[in-house]
Design a protein around this motif. Structure first.
Motif, PDB file in Angstrom:
ATOM      1  N   GLU A 159       0.822  -1.213   0.000  1.00 55.51           N
ATOM      2  CA  GLU A 159       0.000   0.000   0.000  1.00 55.51           C
ATOM      3  C   GLU A 159       0.856   1.263   0.000  1.00 55.51           C
ATOM      4  O   GLU A 159       1.876   1.340   0.685  1.00 55.51           O
ATOM      5  CB  GLU A 159      -0.892   0.044   1.248  1.00 55.51           C
ATOM      6  CG  GLU A 159      -1.985  -1.007   1.272  1.00 55.51           C
ATOM      7  CD  GLU A 159      -2.805  -0.982   2.563  1.00 55.51           C
ATOM      8  OE1 GLU A 159      -3.695  -1.826   2.689  1.00 55.51           O
ATOM      9  OE2 GLU A 159      -2.538  -0.114   3.429  1.00 55.51           O
ATOM     10  N   LEU A 160       0.370   2.241  -0.734  1.00 58.16           N
ATOM     11  CA  LEU A 160       0.926   3.590  -0.641  1.00 58.16           C
ATOM     12  C   LEU A 160       0.042   4.377   0.316  1.00 58.16           C
ATOM     13  O   LEU A 160      -1.168   4.189   0.339  1.00 58.16           O
ATOM     14  CB  LEU A 160       0.934   4.261  -2.018  1.00 58.16           C
ATOM     15  CG  LEU A 160       1.820   3.587  -3.073  1.00 58.16           C
ATOM     16  CD1 LEU A 160       1.630   4.258  -4.434  1.00 58.16           C
ATOM     17  CD2 LEU A 160       3.291   3.652  -2.657  1.00 58.16           C
ATOM     18  N   ARG A 161       0.672   5.243   1.093  1.00 60.95           N
ATOM     19  CA  ARG A 161      -0.095   6.021   2.064  1.00 60.95           C
ATOM     20  C   ARG A 161       0.252   7.511   1.995  1.00 60.95           C
ATOM     21  O   ARG A 161       1.369   7.862   1.637  1.00 60.95           O
ATOM     22  CB  ARG A 161       0.230   5.559   3.493  1.00 60.95           C
ATOM     23  CG  ARG A 161      -0.533   4.330   3.952  1.00 60.95           C
ATOM     24  CD  ARG A 161       0.256   3.070   3.781  1.00 60.95           C
ATOM     25  NE  ARG A 161      -0.433   1.914   4.335  1.00 60.95           N
ATOM     26  CZ  ARG A 161      -0.330   1.505   5.604  1.00 60.95           C
ATOM     27  NH1 ARG A 161       0.439   2.154   6.439  1.00 60.95           N
ATOM     28  NH2 ARG A 161      -0.991   0.444   6.015  1.00 60.95           N
ATOM     29  N   ALA A 162      -0.728   8.309   2.353  1.00 60.87           N
ATOM     30  CA  ALA A 162      -0.484   9.736   2.561  1.00 60.87           C
ATOM     31  C   ALA A 162      -0.922  10.043   3.975  1.00 60.87           C
ATOM     32  O   ALA A 162      -2.011   9.639   4.385  1.00 60.87           O
ATOM     33  CB  ALA A 162      -1.283  10.570   1.572  1.00 60.87           C
ATOM     34  N   ILE A 163      -0.088  10.711   4.716  1.00 61.94           N
ATOM     35  CA  ILE A 163      -0.422  11.065   6.090  1.00 61.94           C
ATOM     36  C   ILE A 163      -0.613  12.590   6.129  1.00 61.94           C
ATOM     37  O   ILE A 163       0.307  13.358   5.828  1.00 61.94           O
ATOM     38  CB  ILE A 163       0.667  10.595   7.075  1.00 61.94           C
ATOM     39  CG1 ILE A 163       0.783   9.062   7.033  1.00 61.94           C
ATOM     40  CG2 ILE A 163       0.313  11.018   8.487  1.00 61.94           C
ATOM     41  CD1 ILE A 163       1.785   8.519   6.058  1.00 61.94           C
ATOM     42  N   LEU A 164      -1.839  12.995   6.439  1.00 59.49           N
ATOM     43  CA  LEU A 164      -2.210  14.416   6.452  1.00 59.49           C
ATOM     44  C   LEU A 164      -2.428  14.894   7.883  1.00 59.49           C
ATOM     45  O   LEU A 164      -2.692  14.073   8.772  1.00 59.49           O
ATOM     46  CB  LEU A 164      -3.507  14.627   5.653  1.00 59.49           C
ATOM     47  CG  LEU A 164      -3.595  13.991   4.262  1.00 59.49           C
ATOM     48  CD1 LEU A 164      -4.944  14.317   3.606  1.00 59.49           C
ATOM     49  CD2 LEU A 164      -2.457  14.469   3.361  1.00 59.49           C
ATOM     50  N   GLY A 165      -2.326  16.186   8.100  1.00 54.73           N
ATOM     51  CA  GLY A 165      -2.532  16.727   9.441  1.00 54.73           C
ATOM     52  C   GLY A 165      -3.388  17.975   9.424  1.00 54.73           C
ATOM     53  O   GLY A 165      -3.346  18.739   8.450  1.00 54.73           O
ATOM     54  N   ASN A 166      -4.146  18.190  10.487  1.00 60.42           N
ATOM     55  CA  ASN A 166      -4.919  19.443  10.580  1.00 60.42           C
ATOM     56  C   ASN A 166      -3.957  20.596  10.929  1.00 60.42           C
ATOM     57  O   ASN A 166      -2.764  20.385  11.194  1.00 60.42           O
ATOM     58  CB  ASN A 166      -6.080  19.318  11.579  1.00 60.42           C
ATOM     59  CG  ASN A 166      -5.624  19.237  13.032  1.00 60.42           C
ATOM     60  OD1 ASN A 166      -4.449  19.087  13.320  1.00 60.42           O
ATOM     61  ND2 ASN A 166      -6.571  19.329  13.946  1.00 60.42           N
ATOM     62  N   ASP A 167      -4.481  21.808  10.913  1.00 59.26           N
ATOM     63  CA  ASP A 167      -3.625  22.992  11.100  1.00 59.26           C
ATOM     64  C   ASP A 167      -2.850  22.948  12.414  1.00 59.26           C
ATOM     65  O   ASP A 167      -1.692  23.375  12.475  1.00 59.26           O
ATOM     66  CB  ASP A 167      -4.474  24.266  11.045  1.00 59.26           C
ATOM     67  CG  ASP A 167      -4.939  24.566   9.625  1.00 59.26           C
ATOM     68  OD1 ASP A 167      -4.400  23.956   8.685  1.00 59.26           O
ATOM     69  OD2 ASP A 167      -5.839  25.412   9.461  1.00 59.26           O
TER      70      ASP A 167
END
Lengths: 176, 176
Positions: A69-77
């Motif tokens: 799997e490829l993943r993207a890890i995002l974050g809130n402000d």
């Protein structure tokens, strides 16, 4: 006399409302207690945060052990600010979204791989009081928009605790 | 008399400025013409857009043919809106950033890979008039903040044209 009548009607109206409202709330509360809320994770009660797909990128990753799997890890402000300022532990209100996709060959370019099917999305939510027993973090794993089961959620923190205690229980480092 | 003196001094001041400024601008212009601007790409004149690291995620990718890199492809607000509305061709003002990192094993978790060294960042900028001869797209590749050479930039569009003409010359699809 007219002013008195108006006051009386207002008071009577409030009295009726204050009797009726708790009954309605009670009914909704009982329903919630009887059937678990399908929109929140067991154990932690974490829901899918609104607007998470528009959050900024913390980093990407690739998992190859028992899945490809490829993943993207995002974050809130709140957490993006903390990552950039190298603030640890992360402040309350910090949220992380981990998007995962099956790795799929890009048909237009041999040797390039792109996101395919998305098997799950996961979230971490920081609330040092509410989640004091799990390092301040609540976890939510969702498959097709529905939360995974209790066993899945009980496995989150032990792994984070065992491996990344020195980074406030978060695996992902900021990729500049 | 005093008011006249003040006016005269103000006028004199402006006159000196208006004589001096074009000369200074001319000097800067000549310098630019003589030595190429180190901050913009050859062929296209694309610079690193301010704030690109805070753009939203379009998708991720992995390249395995002649390199082993994880990538994140980000877009500015204009192109994100177009992606979500499935608008093609992408409107003028659309910008894409492709961040690349050497794939590196995550020391805390066997079988997980994370971003390592970042060998380059690349940008695509849509301006259908300025870049009419390359499908409306200007390209910029930067290594350690400095633009790659002319040959590198002349290779961008032919590959995009040969492979993704049906997607406005853009490889990346939106990963939901």
């Amino acid at each position: 006399m007219r002013r008195f009548a108006v006051r009386f009607l207002l008071l009577a109206g409030f009295a009726v409302l204050s009797l009726a409202l708790p009954a309605a709330a009670g009914a909704a509360g009982e329903k919630t207690a009887a059937t678990p809320d399908p929109a929140v994770s067991p154990v932690f009660g974490v829901s899918i945060p609104e607007g998470y797909r528009g959050w900024q990128l913390i980093a990407v990753s690739h998992r190859t052990d028992n899945k490809d799997e490829l993943r993207a890890i995002l974050g809130n402000d709140i957490i993006m600010k903390a990552y950039r300022a190298k603030t640890l532990p992360f402040p309350d209100g910090s949220m992380i979204a981990k998007l995962a996709w099956k790795r799929e060959p890009m048909k237009e370019f041999a040797g390039a791989w792109m996101p395919g099917v998305a098997p799950r999305i996961e979230f971490m939510v920081k609330d040092s009081k509410k989640y004091a027993s799990t390092g301040g973090w609540g976890f939510g794993r969702f498959i097709d928009g529905k939360p995974a089961d209790e066993a899945a959620h009980k496995s989150c923190f032990p792994c984070h605790q065992a491996n990344v205690k020195d980074h406030d229980f978060v695996f992902t480092r900021y990729a500049p």
